[in-house]
Design a protein around this motif. Structure first.
Motif, short mmCIF file in Angstrom:
data_model
loop_
_atom_site.label_atom_id
_atom_site.label_comp_id
_atom_site.label_asym_id
_atom_site.label_seq_id
_atom_site.Cartn_x
_atom_site.Cartn_y
_atom_site.Cartn_z
N UNK A 2 -14.98 -18.39 -7.48
CA UNK A 2 -15.91 -19.48 -7.22
C UNK A 2 -16.84 -19.62 -8.41
N UNK A 3 -17.19 -20.84 -8.70
CA UNK A 3 -17.92 -21.13 -9.93
C UNK A 3 -19.22 -21.84 -9.62
N UNK A 117 -9.79 -33.57 -6.52
CA UNK A 117 -10.63 -33.68 -7.70
C UNK A 117 -10.56 -32.38 -8.50
N UNK A 118 -10.62 -32.54 -9.82
CA UNK A 118 -10.64 -31.37 -10.68
C UNK A 118 -11.24 -31.71 -12.03
N UNK A 119 -11.69 -30.68 -12.71
CA UNK A 119 -12.05 -30.74 -14.12
C UNK A 119 -11.02 -29.91 -14.86
N UNK A 123 -7.10 -28.46 -21.68
CA UNK A 123 -5.72 -28.40 -21.14
C UNK A 123 -5.27 -26.96 -20.91
N UNK A 124 -6.25 -26.06 -20.74
CA UNK A 124 -5.94 -24.64 -20.54
C UNK A 124 -6.51 -24.09 -19.24
N UNK A 125 -7.59 -24.70 -18.78
CA UNK A 125 -8.26 -24.18 -17.59
C UNK A 125 -8.62 -25.33 -16.67
N UNK A 126 -8.42 -25.12 -15.37
CA UNK A 126 -8.70 -26.13 -14.36
C UNK A 126 -9.70 -25.56 -13.36
N UNK A 127 -10.68 -26.40 -13.01
CA UNK A 127 -11.63 -26.06 -11.96
C UNK A 127 -11.42 -27.07 -10.84
N UNK A 128 -11.01 -26.57 -9.67
CA UNK A 128 -10.82 -27.42 -8.50
C UNK A 128 -12.17 -27.71 -7.86
N UNK A 141 -13.82 -23.98 -7.84
CA UNK A 141 -12.99 -22.79 -7.93
C UNK A 141 -12.11 -22.85 -9.17
N UNK A 142 -12.14 -21.80 -9.97
CA UNK A 142 -11.25 -21.72 -11.12
C UNK A 142 -9.83 -21.55 -10.58
N UNK A 143 -8.96 -22.46 -10.99
CA UNK A 143 -7.57 -22.42 -10.57
C UNK A 143 -6.87 -21.31 -11.33
N UNK A 144 -6.16 -20.46 -10.62
CA UNK A 144 -5.54 -19.29 -11.22
C UNK A 144 -4.08 -19.49 -11.60
#
Length: 173
Positions: A2-3, A117-119, A123-128, A141-144
């Motif tokens: 969680x972020x 929705x996401x950030x 192009x390496x890390x996604x936050x849901x 949430x940082x997508x793993x």
């Protein structure tokens, strides 16, 4: 993971080339916007030529560093009050350097239906982005997993959208 707080702010400070967002909901409930929305409903408008705030200043900083920040906003017509309010701020954001695109799915299939929705950063890390049905944010949430599907969602959104300024030509927003 969680972020929140500093870890969340660091994503926007530390990205190297691109921060990009997909906005899918018709409305977002943001406590900081409540007063502004009431003012908007009362007829008050910002002057896009003179409007400046922390966000627009950060966009200018990002652009001056050769980085990009962008988003694709999925909409349907008629535009809701919330979208008209949000669009009022999009113009100064675009002028400050943000690449805002509108994907209008009125009377056509939404090829991104079901994508949340996401950030995406570099192009390496996604936050849901997690929301209640009414648009109230309940977490990030940082997508793993593998980010490849999100890169494809971005490709689709960019291919099926138009720049904000093109979208609003002739609209009363």
């Amino acid at each position: 993971m969680l972020l929140d707080g500093e870890a969340w702010q660091a994503k926007f400070r530390d990205f190297q080339t691109e921060a990009w967002r997909l906005e899918t909901l018709p409305e977002y409930k943001v406590p900081q916007e409540e007063h502004e929305i009431r003012s908007f409903l009362a007829g008050e408008r910002i002057d896009p030529h003179t409007h400046s705030n922390e966000y627009t200043e950060d966009l200018k900083r990002v652009s001056s560093q050769g980085k990009s920040k962008g988003r694709a906003r999925i909409v349907t017509r008629p535009l809701s009050t919330y979208l008209r309010y949000e669009f009022m701020y999009y113009r100064p954001h675009v002028w400050a350097g943000e690449d805002i695109r509108i994907m209008d799915v009125t009377n056509r299939e939404n090829s991104l239906a079901g994508v949340q929705d996401f950030w995406m950063f570099d192009k390496k890390e996604v936050v849901l982005m997690h929301y209640e049905a009414d648009g109230t944010q309940i977490g990030r949430e940082v997508y793993e997993g593998d980010v490849t599907p999100f890169i494809e969602y971005q490709r689709i959104a960019l291919a099926e959208s138009v720049p904000f300024e093109e979208y609003v030509k002739g609209l009363d927003v």
